[in-house]
Design a protein around this motif. Sequence first.
Motif, mmCIF file in Angstrom:
data_model
loop_
_atom_site.group_PDB
_atom_site.id
_atom_site.type_symbol
_atom_site.label_atom_id
_atom_site.label_comp_id
_atom_site.label_asym_id
_atom_site.label_seq_id
_atom_site.Cartn_x
_atom_site.Cartn_y
_atom_site.Cartn_z
ATOM 1 N N ILE A 95 -23.155 -17.178 -5.988
ATOM 2 C CA ILE A 95 -24.525 -17.936 -5.834
ATOM 3 C C ILE A 95 -24.847 -18.614 -6.879
ATOM 4 O O ILE A 95 -24.883 -17.985 -7.971
ATOM 5 C CB ILE A 95 -25.477 -17.195 -5.173
ATOM 6 N N LEU A 131 -27.372 -21.206 -1.629
ATOM 7 C CA LEU A 131 -26.137 -21.169 -0.893
ATOM 8 C C LEU A 131 -26.005 -22.284 -0.018
ATOM 9 O O LEU A 131 -26.861 -22.715 0.634
ATOM 10 C CB LEU A 131 -26.270 -20.058 0.159
ATOM 11 N N ALA A 182 -28.695 -12.116 0.679
ATOM 12 C CA ALA A 182 -27.918 -12.936 -0.059
ATOM 13 C C ALA A 182 -26.335 -12.321 0.280
ATOM 14 O O ALA A 182 -25.469 -13.159 0.302
ATOM 15 C CB ALA A 182 -28.317 -12.834 -1.458
ATOM 16 N N SER A 198 -23.935 -14.893 1.702
ATOM 17 C CA SER A 198 -22.916 -15.402 0.962
ATOM 18 C C SER A 198 -21.333 -15.352 1.208
ATOM 19 O O SER A 198 -20.853 -16.439 0.851
ATOM 20 C CB SER A 198 -23.069 -14.751 -0.435
#
Length: 189
Positions: free
Chosen positions: A50, A65, A117, A121
């Motif tokens: 990221i 993202l 995340a 991701s």
Amino acid sequence: MTKLNFKTLGQELRTELLARRRDFHMHPELGFEEFRTSGIVAEELTKLGIEVQTGIAKTGVVGVLEGDTDGPTVLVRADMDALPILEQNDMDYASQSPGKMHACGHDAHVAIGLGVANLCSPQPSFAGWSGKIVPAWRRGNGGALAMINDGVLGKSGAGYSSGPPRVDGIANRHCRGCQWACNVGFVDI
């Protein structure tokens, strides 16, 4: 389009996120002093591939993202500051910093943000998502306003080379025992 099973993925992350939350609880940092916490967050986001921006309003961290196509940008907010309170319990993960404690769940906020995340991701365009997801870690004591003044909502500011994406919405949660589960509130920005 790949359909992700977030319940299964979340269960796979449970042990890791619980350990992270307990680590953050043992090492609380007051607002604008979260150097250890923000360093861990930045390192974890980088491992996930990221784009990371640090030093926003001193210790804030922002990750971006990108989806596959243009679309709305959602900021996922996670508080990370502790309170100046002496922890008085004997849990094996009690605060190791006398006079500082995560007494209102911000240790969980940081872990939850890392969980978001992790879940997003691998495939930010899951379920047809287009646009951007922006996890942002900040602190209380005026930290949100300081991050806004540094441009986290889409105005060029400190820490951004070309300016962050304009934020269209914010997802936030707060861990409070006095709040009913599943309450949702909306605020126009």
